[in-house]
Scaffold this active site. Structure first.
Site, mmCIF file in Angstrom:
data_model
loop_
_atom_site.group_PDB
_atom_site.id
_atom_site.type_symbol
_atom_site.label_atom_id
_atom_site.label_comp_id
_atom_site.label_asym_id
_atom_site.label_seq_id
_atom_site.Cartn_x
_atom_site.Cartn_y
_atom_site.Cartn_z
ATOM 1 N N SER A 205 0.840 -1.203 0.000
ATOM 2 C CA SER A 205 0.000 0.000 0.000
ATOM 3 C C SER A 205 0.879 1.260 0.000
ATOM 4 O O SER A 205 1.631 1.462 -0.939
ATOM 5 C CB SER A 205 -0.951 -0.040 1.197
ATOM 6 N N ASP A 231 -0.592 -4.723 -3.601
ATOM 7 C CA ASP A 231 -1.980 -4.259 -3.606
ATOM 8 C C ASP A 231 -2.133 -2.743 -3.556
ATOM 9 O O ASP A 231 -2.891 -2.215 -2.732
ATOM 10 C CB ASP A 231 -2.773 -4.900 -2.467
ATOM 11 N N HIS A 362 -6.960 -6.863 1.396
ATOM 12 C CA HIS A 362 -5.972 -5.839 1.080
ATOM 13 C C HIS A 362 -4.591 -6.204 1.618
ATOM 14 O O HIS A 362 -3.573 -5.929 0.983
ATOM 15 C CB HIS A 362 -6.433 -4.504 1.661
#
Length: 413
Positions: A205, A231, A362
């Site tokens: 992220s 991700d 996630h």
């Protein structure tokens, strides 16, 4: 098992199914619902906690004399929510004070040193997480490459990294990338490595934006083999920011115990692996003096709402930088819907490797640490320059008095 379920189970006795067998089957189903990896053989010591880690050397090395996390006798079957300390996964923790920074800045990182000629996986977590986000994944990598080193740092405002008191928190992308470079170089000096080992950068992220920024800067030189982003892509990240405040408003502001926070992460499916949750979640909280009537003294270390001014700067231009930076490139996603146009074109042109884990959320590396580790190990092997066999240099051949033959693959003019 509820009374209704037990009553139903008793009605099945004539079919040869006992209540005890039903209870055992229920426990098996509960355990299967939460994928749990085997814990690595640990070498912790109770005295080596983060609370006692302000040593003069800035390095904490746990004692190898105990195995605290062997399953105790008499523990009932089923899941436990007991926290797992960092010593289960890392060799030591580092407290690094950059000499040229403002007084009071201490960068914190977890380290397992690489073996002879082993690679160093340098990991950066996402917003609101900490370096322990990669702990279980790191142990899975080490199972497959025992000589691999692991370096996982806490960003400013996260984990145990300390910023100067009274100074406004700077979480700009450039600052975070500079901090990560500082951690790498100061770890090299602290561990007295003659040179940097081959490096694979891994970021989740926000961390994906940080490692891409560092790779694009080329400050690691030839030591950098490649970088992996988990991700996050520019398009979907910018879209997700619109709903960030809604998410924060629904998240609990505190918890009565660490176990309660671990349970919330698992039940809400924020994390889908209970072992990873037991490892990473405790470091997300700190106990604050309980206010009158406050039954939830465990509060978030990182105030995500305060990071809002930096959100857009983290991800603008990410796709372009990811494709342009030198080195091997790997993108791990939880769904192909996250791909934006620029990355879709780049993937069709073969500019990077893409792998999708639709069964993960996630936090891919925490939900599926084993599969993530396999992908990262394969990525390293594809980019490992030490495995290349280069042809002999012309100068070396001349020194040996050798001349090329007319049909030889090596020609000397």
């Amino acid at each position: 098992m509820s009374d209704l379920q037990k009553a139903w189970a008793k009605s099945r006795l004539t079919a040869g199914i006992t209540p005890d067998a039903f209870d055992e089957r229920e426990e098996e189903m509960e355990e299967a619902d939460s994928y749990i990896t085997d814990l690595p053989e640990s070498h912790p010591d109770d005295d080596s906690s983060s609370a006692s880690s302000a040593s003069s050397t800035g390095t904490i090395i746990p004692s190898p004399s105990q195995k605290l996390f062997a399953r105790p006798q008499g523990v009932p079957r089923g899941r436990t929510l007991q926290p797992i300390p960092w010593t289960t996964y890392f060799e030591r923790e580092l407290f690094l004070q950059p000499p040229e920074s403002a007084p009071g800045l201490t960068l914190h990182a977890y380290l397992t040193s690489p073996g002879d000629k082993g690679p160093l996986f340098v990991m950066h977590h996402g917003a609101g997480s900490s370096g322990l986000s990669f702990a279980v994944c790191a142990s899975e990598i080490r199972k497959r490459v025992p000589a691999a080193g692991m370096l996982s740092s806490d960003a400013r405002g996260h984990g145990l990294t300390v910023t100067p008191e009274g100074e406004e928190l700077d979480l700009s992308l450039g600052t975070l990338a500079e901090d990560l470079l500082t951690v790498i170089l100061m770890t090299k000096a602290e561990m007295k490595w003659k040179e940097l080992p081959p490096i694979i950068l891994v970021g989740h992220s926000l961390g994906g934006a940080v490692v891409t920024e560092l790779a694009k800067s080329a400050q690691l030189g030839n030591a950098l083999l490649g970088y992996a982003v988990l991700d996050v892509v520019e398009g979907s990240a910018m879209d997700a920011l619109q709903s960030m405040q809604t998410y924060l408003s629904t998240r609990p502001t505190g918890f009565a115990t660490l176990e309660a926070c671990i349970e919330w992460h698992v039940r809400s499916r924020t994390l889908r692996n209970s072992t990873a949750a037991r490892t990473s979640v405790p470091n997300l909280l700190s106990m604050e003096p309980a206010a009158e009537g406050d039954s939830r003294p465990w509060k978030w270390r990182t105030d995500l709402a305060r990071t809002q001014p930096f959100w857009e700067g983290w991800f603008v231009g990410l796709s372009k930088k990811f494709l342009e930076a030198r080195g091997g490139k790997l993108l791990l996603l939880a769904g192909t819907d996250r791909l934006d146009t620029e990355l879709t074109i780049g993937q069709m042109q073969g500019k990077y490797n893409l792998q999708v884990f639709p069964e993960a959320g996630h936090f891919i590396h925490e939900d599926l640490p084993e599969k993530t580790a396999i992908s990262l190990v394969d990525f390293h092997r594809r980019n490992d320059r030490s495995a290349l066999v280069l042809p002999p240099k012309v100068a070396d051949l001349l020194k040996q008095g050798k001349r090329s033959k007319p049909n030889s693959s090596t020609h000397i003019e």
